[in-house]
Write an enzyme that holds these catalytic residues in place. Structure first.
Site, PDB file in Angstrom:
ATOM      1  N   LYS A 192      31.760  40.927  25.096  1.00 62.22           N
ATOM      2  CA  LYS A 192      32.025  39.565  25.556  1.00 62.22           C
ATOM      3  C   LYS A 192      31.873  39.517  27.068  1.00 62.22           C
ATOM      4  CE  LYS A 192      35.231  37.046  27.098  1.00 62.22           C
ATOM      5  NZ  LYS A 192      34.476  36.056  27.910  1.00 62.22           N
ATOM      6  N   GLY A 245      39.125  43.744  34.565  1.00 65.41           N
ATOM      7  CA  GLY A 245      39.529  42.419  35.020  1.00 65.41           C
ATOM      8  C   GLY A 245      40.898  42.482  35.676  1.00 65.41           C
ATOM      9  N   SER A 246      41.620  41.393  35.603  1.00 64.35           N
ATOM     10  CA  SER A 246      42.901  41.299  36.296  1.00 64.35           C
ATOM     11  C   SER A 246      43.992  42.079  35.568  1.00 64.35           C
ATOM     12  CB  SER A 246      43.313  39.837  36.425  1.00 64.35           C
ATOM     13  OG  SER A 246      43.741  39.322  35.179  1.00 64.35           O
ATOM     14  N   THR A 247      45.006  42.472  36.334  1.00 63.27           N
ATOM     15  CA  THR A 247      46.135  43.190  35.764  1.00 63.27           C
ATOM     16  C   THR A 247      46.896  42.319  34.766  1.00 63.27           C
ATOM     17  OG1 THR A 247      46.335  44.541  37.764  1.00 63.27           O
ATOM     18  CG2 THR A 247      48.268  44.427  36.335  1.00 63.27           C
ATOM     19  N   ASP A 248      47.019  41.041  35.055  1.00 66.60           N
ATOM     20  CA  ASP A 248      47.739  40.137  34.144  1.00 66.60           C
ATOM     21  C   ASP A 248      47.060  40.070  32.775  1.00 66.60           C
ATOM     22  OD1 ASP A 248      49.648  39.597  36.026  1.00 66.60           O
ATOM     23  OD2 ASP A 248      48.761  37.712  36.692  1.00 66.60           O
ATOM     24  N   VAL A 249      45.746  39.955  32.763  1.00 71.68           N
ATOM     25  CA  VAL A 249      45.027  39.914  31.487  1.00 71.68           C
ATOM     26  C   VAL A 249      45.090  41.276  30.811  1.00 71.68           C
ATOM     27  CG1 VAL A 249      42.799  39.529  30.369  1.00 71.68           C
ATOM     28  CG2 VAL A 249      43.539  38.020  32.224  1.00 71.68           C
ATOM     29  N   GLY A 250      45.042  42.352  31.596  1.00 73.56           N
ATOM     30  CA  GLY A 250      45.180  43.694  31.030  1.00 73.56           C
ATOM     31  C   GLY A 250      46.475  43.860  30.255  1.00 73.56           C
ATOM     32  N   GLU A 268      40.500  48.858  33.356  1.00 73.23           N
ATOM     33  CA  GLU A 268      40.178  49.016  34.779  1.00 73.23           C
ATOM     34  C   GLU A 268      40.536  47.693  35.421  1.00 73.23           C
ATOM     35  OE1 GLU A 268      38.795  48.348  38.104  1.00 73.23           O
ATOM     36  OE2 GLU A 268      36.778  48.385  37.237  1.00 73.23           O
ATOM     37  N   CYS A 302      36.815  44.747  42.937  1.00 72.67           N
ATOM     38  CA  CYS A 302      38.203  45.186  42.757  1.00 72.67           C
ATOM     39  C   CYS A 302      38.598  46.298  43.710  1.00 72.67           C
ATOM     40  CB  CYS A 302      38.450  45.598  41.308  1.00 72.67           C
ATOM     41  SG  CYS A 302      37.208  46.693  40.648  1.00 72.67           S
ATOM     42  N   GLU A 399      45.956  40.374  45.208  1.00 76.17           N
ATOM     43  CA  GLU A 399      44.502  40.531  45.213  1.00 76.17           C
ATOM     44  C   GLU A 399      43.850  39.154  45.357  1.00 76.17           C
ATOM     45  OE1 GLU A 399      41.213  43.062  42.735  1.00 76.17           O
ATOM     46  OE2 GLU A 399      42.640  41.890  41.570  1.00 76.17           O
TER      47      GLU A 399
END
Length: 501
Positions: A192, A245-250, A268, A302, A399
């Site tokens: 995706k 991607g972002s830490t929140d989505v991780g 990552e 990043c 970030e």
């Protein structure tokens, strides 16, 4: 220049958009819902193409194709040598289409066209060649069992169906970084791409068909993270998810994996990387590295060295050179080879960066240069440098993912290390010094997965890449990346006349 932007590429012929549908089981197909979304040119905010908006139903179809290809198809059963031949053919086709792929990333994501031709797309091809070379070179071990009557060995087997969720800042490189080792391992997959930059991934899907991958091995579902991405993260028939991607989505992906089938995940994530310049550094070279480290790819990277710490003895000299160089940094059309910096990827990111700049001003940081949007069309932002930044400021802690540098002064090596580690992230760091004792002490003390000494962005196919702390839990690139897509099976059997018989 007009309104601060170069218009030298105004006559550049834009790439023809050939592929806008989902790629499932070897075919380009409409989304089940027949819905589409608009892909926007960040140079001017205009629509480039309408792209199929995949959803849960489409992810199900793609996973079914990948599952069948893994459970019953030839790909995981081929010898590594045979897989390597097809992967190398894919790399050949990428190299034959460098200009078109670079143009797609430029018009879709605002990436510099000439850098795409010289770096991003050749790097993508290089990833496939590297892992083609590894496809027949991973194997298990013969075990020296503690029971002398037993014989044992291990196998390394492909993990199964992989879901790759890739970001928008390096769409071609990240496609290759994730897909190449998974292919070499014998996995099948659903990719995706980010909704902001779907076009190059669909072109890669077209090339994969030409290269000869069996149907169902590579599937590409374009769509939104909240729908297609979420469906991949929680899918019961996906064995592994790889996400950048972002830490929140991780965190959301970890939660989805935990509440579904406990699939393995590789993350990552974000960064707020420190860049330390010591008194013995050459001020001009250090300023150049710091500038590149923060503003490369318009700061949308990043590992950006966006927190720059300069030792007090050289601080004023470095700051003066940074401001001078930033003012001469050419922002403009990504098809203009005289430019160093294109538009931010989309309006949302553009507005987010500008809001951070306002926070910096309001919280008391000193704006040395930049700080404004450029022109009245597109998503261009000046290279921005703040001094007198303190650790309680939003621009220090969060970030930004844009061309915004925070400058701080430090006295001692110990203080520099403490400042560098004062972040929830731990992806990368830069050190500029000629003193080997300083280099060794600082590089071993910084809590980050990648340390670059007297250089920055020194990525290499053979060098593992990944973070500490909130920056992720995996290593990509190098042979380490193969481990993300393999699992170990132990086999034990009794020897002749063993008591087990």
């Amino acid at each position: 220049m007009e309104n601060g932007k170069s218009n030298g590429a105004a006559t550049m012929k834009l790439p023809e958009i050939k592929f806008t549908k989902l790629f499932i089981n070897g075919q380009f197909v409409d989304a089940t819902s027949e819905k589409t979304f608009e892909s926007i040119d960040p140079r001017n905010g205009e629509v480039i193409a309408k792209v199929a908006a995949g959803d849960k139903e489409d992810v199900d179809l793609a996973v079914n194709a990948a599952r069948h290809a893994f459970d019953h198809g030839p790909w995981p059963r081929m010898s590594g040598f045979m897989r390597a031949k097809i992967i190398n053919k894919f790399a050949d086709l990428i190299e034959q289409n460098i200009e078109e792929l670079a143009a797609l990333d430029a018009v879709d994501g605002g990436k510099m066209f000439h850098i795409g031709k010289l770096s991003d797309i050749p790097s993508a091809a290089g990833h496939f060649r590297y892992y083609a070379g590894a496809a027949d070179k991973f194997h298990g071990e013969t075990l020296k069992m503690t029971k002398p009557s037993m014989f044992g060995y291990t196998l390394k087997e492909p993990i199964g169906v992989v879901g790759h969720i890739i970001p928008w800042n390096f769409p071609s490189i990240m496609f290759a970084m994730k897909v190449a080792p998974a292919l070499a391992a014998g996995c099948t997959m659903v990719v995706k791409p980010a909704e902001q930059t779907p076009l190059s991934a669909l072109f890669f899907a077209h090339l994969s068909k030409e290269a000869g991958f069996p149907d169902g091995v590579i599937n590409v579902v374009t769509g939104f993270g909240s729908t297609a991405g979420a469906a991949i993260a929680s899918h019961m028939d996906i064995d592994k998810v790889s996400f950048t991607g972002s830490t929140d989505v991780g965190r959301k992906i970890m939660q989805a994996a935990a509440t579904s089938n406990l699939k393995k995940i590789s993350l990552e994530l974000g960064g707020k990387s420190p860049f330390l310049i010591f008194d013995d550094a050459d001020a001009d070279k250090a300023a150049h590295l710091a500038l590149i480290g923060c503003f490369h790819n318009k700061g949308e990277i990043c590992v950006a060295g966006s927190r720059v710490f300069v030792q007090e003895g050289i601080y004023d000299k470095v700051v003066n050179k940074l401001v001078e160089k930033a003012k001469n940094w050419n922002v403009g059309d990504p098809f203009d080879s005289t430019c160093q910096h294109g538009p931010q990827v989309d309006k949302k990111q553009f507005e987010k960066i500008l809001s951070y700049i306002e926070h910096g001003k309001n919280e008391g940081a000193t704006l040395l240069t930049g700080g404004k949007a450029i022109g009245d069309k597109g998503y261009f932002i000046e290279p921005t440098i703040f001094a007198d930044v303190t650790e309680d400021m939003k621009i220090y802690k969060e970030e930004i993912f844009g061309p915004v540098m925070c400058l701080m002064k430090f006295k001692t090596i110990e203080e520099g290390i403490k400042c560098a580690n004062n972040t929830k992230y731990g992806l990368a760091a830069g050190i500029v010094s000629q003193n080997i004792d300083v280099i060794n002490t600082v590089s071993r003390s910084i809590k980050a997965g990648v340390i670059w000494v007297n250089c920055y962005f020194a990525f290499d196919l053979d060098s593992p890449y990944g973070g500490y702390k909130a920056s992720g839990n995996c290593r990509e690139s190098g042979m380490d990346a193969l481990d993300n897509y393999l699992q170990v099976k132990a086999i034990a059997m009794p020897l002749l006349n063993s008591p087990w018989q």
